[in-house]
Enzyme design. Structure first.
Site, short mmCIF file in Angstrom:
data_model
loop_
_atom_site.label_atom_id
_atom_site.label_comp_id
_atom_site.label_asym_id
_atom_site.label_seq_id
_atom_site.Cartn_x
_atom_site.Cartn_y
_atom_site.Cartn_z
CD GLU A 167 -4.06 -3.64 12.55
OE1 GLU A 167 -3.42 -2.70 13.03
OE2 GLU A 167 -3.73 -4.20 11.49
CG ASN A 209 -8.48 -7.60 9.26
OD1 ASN A 209 -8.44 -8.82 9.12
ND2 ASN A 209 -7.51 -6.80 8.85
CG HIS A 245 0.82 -9.34 9.28
ND1 HIS A 245 1.12 -9.26 7.93
CD2 HIS A 245 -0.27 -8.58 9.47
CE1 HIS A 245 0.24 -8.46 7.34
NE2 HIS A 245 -0.62 -8.04 8.25
CD GLU A 275 -3.95 -7.26 6.97
OE1 GLU A 275 -2.83 -6.93 7.41
OE2 GLU A 275 -4.97 -6.55 7.12
CG ASP A 277 3.19 -10.80 5.90
OD1 ASP A 277 3.08 -11.01 7.11
OD2 ASP A 277 3.03 -9.66 5.40
O1 G3I Z 1 0.45 7.73 0.57
C1 G3I Z 1 1.74 8.19 0.97
C2 G3I Z 1 2.30 9.05 -0.07
O2 G3I Z 1 1.49 10.20 -0.19
C3 G3I Z 1 3.72 9.41 0.30
O3 G3I Z 1 4.29 10.15 -0.70
C4 G3I Z 1 4.56 8.13 0.54
C5 G3I Z 1 5.97 8.46 0.99
O4 G3I Z 1 6.48 7.45 1.80
O5 G3I Z 1 3.95 7.39 1.54
C6 G3I Z 1 2.66 6.99 1.20
O6 G3I Z 1 2.12 6.32 2.27
C7 G3I Z 1 2.57 5.00 2.50
C8 G3I Z 1 1.34 4.11 2.44
O7 G3I Z 1 1.67 2.80 2.86
C9 G3I Z 1 0.69 4.07 1.07
O8 G3I Z 1 1.57 3.58 0.12
C10 G3I Z 1 3.22 4.95 3.87
O9 G3I Z 1 4.44 5.65 3.86
C11 G3I Z 1 3.42 3.53 4.32
O10 G3I Z 1 3.83 3.51 5.68
C12 G3I Z 1 2.12 2.77 4.19
O11 G3I Z 1 2.33 1.45 4.66
C13 G3I Z 1 1.20 0.63 4.72
C14 G3I Z 1 0.83 0.32 6.17
O12 G3I Z 1 -0.28 -0.59 6.18
C15 G3I Z 1 0.44 1.58 6.92
O13 G3I Z 1 0.13 1.28 8.23
C16 G3I Z 1 1.54 -0.67 4.01
O14 G3I Z 1 1.76 -0.41 2.63
C17 G3I Z 1 0.41 -1.69 4.17
O15 G3I Z 1 0.84 -2.93 3.72
C18 G3I Z 1 0.05 -1.82 5.65
O16 G3I Z 1 -1.04 -2.70 5.74
C19 G3I Z 1 -1.51 -3.01 7.05
C20 G3I Z 1 -2.99 -3.33 6.93
O17 G3I Z 1 -3.65 -2.26 6.33
C21 G3I Z 1 -3.60 -3.64 8.29
N1 G3I Z 1 -2.87 -4.68 8.97
C22 G3I Z 1 -1.44 -4.51 9.08
C23 G3I Z 1 -0.84 -4.24 7.69
C24 G3I Z 1 0.67 -4.14 7.78
O18 G3I Z 1 1.05 -3.00 8.51
#
Ligand code: G3I
Length: 357
Positions: A167, A209, A245, A275, A277
Site C-alpha cells: 500500500e 500488494n 476488500h 485479502e 472479503d
Molecule cells: O498487537 C497489539 C497488541 O499489542 C495490543 O494489545 C492490541 C490491543 O488492541 O492490539 C494489537 O494490535 C492490533 C493488531 O491488529 C494485531 O492484532 C491492532 O489493534 C489492530 O488494529 C490490528 O489490525 C490489523 C490491521 O491490519 C492493522 O492495520 C488487522 O488485524 C489486519 O487484518 C489488518 O490487515 C491489513 C493488511 O495487513 C493490509 N491490507 C489491509 C488489511 C486490513 O486493514
C-alpha cells in the site's frame, strides 16, 4: 493347576488380540470410507486449475482443532494476518521475536501449505521505537535493509511469496506522501526493498500488494505505471497482489478487473488476490448473502480466466475472526464461513466455479 491357569491366560490374551485387531481394522476401513466420501475442499478442487486457495491466519487460531481442520481441508496457502509485520516482529531496535510467525510456518510445513509473507515494508504497524526514534535518512536506510535481510533470511526457503511493499500508493495513483518510508527515505524505498528482499532469498517470488487498485481508475493506473517502471529498471518484482476488500454494491467490475490483470500479465507479472472479503451492512439477510456469493464467484471466475492469476486468498477464515467489524462497526459477515465454521453461500459459489471449469 498352575499350567491350566497359564493356558487360560494365553487363550484370554489371544482372544483379546483377535477382537482388538478386528476392531482396529473396522475403524481403519471406516475412516478410509469416510475420507473418500467427504466432498473435496476448495484447494483440492482448485488444483486442476493450478490455483492456490489461501486465507489469513493468526498463530493462536491454529490451536483450535476445528479451525485447523477447516483450514487444512480447504486452503493450501496461508498469510500471517499480523505476525510478520515490523511492529509484531521487532519489539526493540535489532531485537526480533519470531515465535508467532514461526508457529504459523511450522504448521504450514507440517500440512504442505505454502506461505505468503506479509509484509516487509508498510507505513502501518511500525514499532514505536522506530517511529519515535528521530533517525536520520541514512540510519533508516540501514534499519530497513537490516529488517528485510533479517526477516527474509530467517524464512529463506520457507516463504514462497513475499508482499515486499504494501500500500504505497495514494488514491490518485501517485506514491503516497502520507507514508513513513516516503517521508524519511523518499520514493526509492520501494526499489531498494525489492532488491534487498531478492538478495536475502533469490528463490522467493516478490509481490507488490495494493488496495483499491483492482479495477479501473487512477490508482489502478498508478499501480500499472509503478510496476512498469520497476520492471523496466530490472527490479526483481514478480507479482502484484490485489487485496480485494470489497462490499455489497462496490466490488470491481469483472471486465475491468480482467483488463487490469491482462496489462500486468503483459509485463510478465503474476497476480494474487490476497485479502478478499465482502462486507455487508448488518444484520445480513439471506438475500445479502447470495449477493455476496455472486461477488465472490465473479472474482474467482475472473482469476481463473486469466492465466497469470495463480492464487486466491480471503482475509480470514470465519466472519467472527474478521478485522471488518472492528474497523467498520455496523458492517460484517465478510468471509466464507460463519463463526461456527459452517460454509456460507459464498463458499458454495466458489466451489461451483472451481468445479465447472
Ligand atoms: O498487537 C497489539 C497488541 O499489542 C495490543 O494489545 C492490541 C490491543 O488492541 O492490539 C494489537 O494490535 C492490533 C493488531 O491488529 C494485531 O492484532 C491492532 O489493534 C489492530 O488494529 C490490528 O489490525 C490489523 C490491521 O491490519 C492493522 O492495520 C488487522 O488485524 C489486519 O487484518 C489488518 O490487515 C491489513 C493488511 O495487513 C493490509 N491490507 C489491509 C488489511 C486490513 O486493514
Amino acid at each position: 493347576m498352575q499350567g491350566k491357569f497359564t493356558k487360560d491366560k494365553n487363550i484370554y490374551r489371544k482372544s483379546f488380540l483377535i477382537v482388538f485387531g478386528i476392531l482396529l481394522a473396522i475403524a481403519l476401513i471406516g475412516s478410509l470410507i469416510t475420507a473418500r466420501n467427504l466432498p473435496k475442499g476448495l484447494s483440492q478442487i482448485a488444483k486442476k486449475h493450478n490455483l492456490k486457495i489461501g486465507t489469513a491466519v493468526s498463530s493462536w487460531q491454529l490451536d483450535d482443532p476445528q479451525f485447523a481442520s477447516v483450514l487444512i481441508r480447504n486452503f493450501n496457502l496461508i498469510t500471517p494476518e499480523n505476525e510478520m509485520k515490523f511492529e509484531l516482529l521487532s519489539p526493540a531496535p535489532g531485537e526480533y521475536d519470531f515465535s508467532g510467525a514461526d508457529k504459523i510456518i511450522a504448521f504450514a510445513k507440517k500440512h504442505g501449505i505454502s506461505v505468503r509473507g506479509h509484509t516487509l515494508v508498510w507505513t502501518n504497524q511500525l514499532p514505536k521505537w522506530l517511529v519515535n526514534g528521530n533517525f536520520s535518512r541514512d540510519e533508516l536506510i540501514i534499519i530497513l535493509h537490516n529488517h528485510i535481510d533479517t526477516v527474509v533470511s530467517h524464512y529463506r526457503g520457507q516463504v514462497s511469496y513475499w508482499d515486499v511493499v504494501n500500500e504505497s500508493l495514494a488514491p490518485d495513483g501517485s506514491i503516497s506522501q502520507d507514508n513513513f518510508w516516503m517521508q524519511h527515505i523518499g520514493p526509492e524505498y520501494i526499489e531498494l526493498a525489492f532488491r534487498w528482499a531478492h538478495e536475502a532469498d533469490p528463490n522467493a517470488l516478490l509481490f507488490y500488494n495494493e488496495a483499491n487498485a483492482e479495477g479501473k481508475g487512477l490508482k489502478a493506473d498508478g499501480l500499472f505505471m509503478l510496476a512498469n517502471m520497476l520492471i523496466t529498471q530490472g527490479i526483481p518484482l514478480h507479482g502484484i497482489g490485489f487485496e480485494m476488500h470489497t462490499g455489497l454494491g462496490w466490488s470491481p467490475k469483472p471486465d475491468e478487473l480482467a483488463i487490469n490483470i491482462q496489462r500486468l500479465a503483459d509485463l510478465g507479472l503474476e497476480i494474487h488476490i490476497t485479502e478478499m472479503d465482502v462486507r455487508i451492512i448488518e444484520p445480513a439477510s439471506l438475500e445479502d448473502l447470495y449477493e455476496q456469493a455472486k461477488i465472490y464467484a465473479e472474482i474467482v471466475q475472473t482469476c481463473l480466466d486469466a492465466t497469470n492469476c495463480t492464487a486466491y486468498s480471503t482475509w480470514g477464515l470465519t466472519d467472527t475472526l474478521s478485522w471488518i467489524p472492528h474497523i467498520y462497526p455496523g458492517t460484517g459477515s465478510p468471509l466464507l464461513f460463519y463463526g461456527d465454521y459452517t460454509p456460507k453461500p459464498a463458499y458454495y459459489a466458489i466451489q461451483k466455479v472451481l468445479e465447472i471449469k
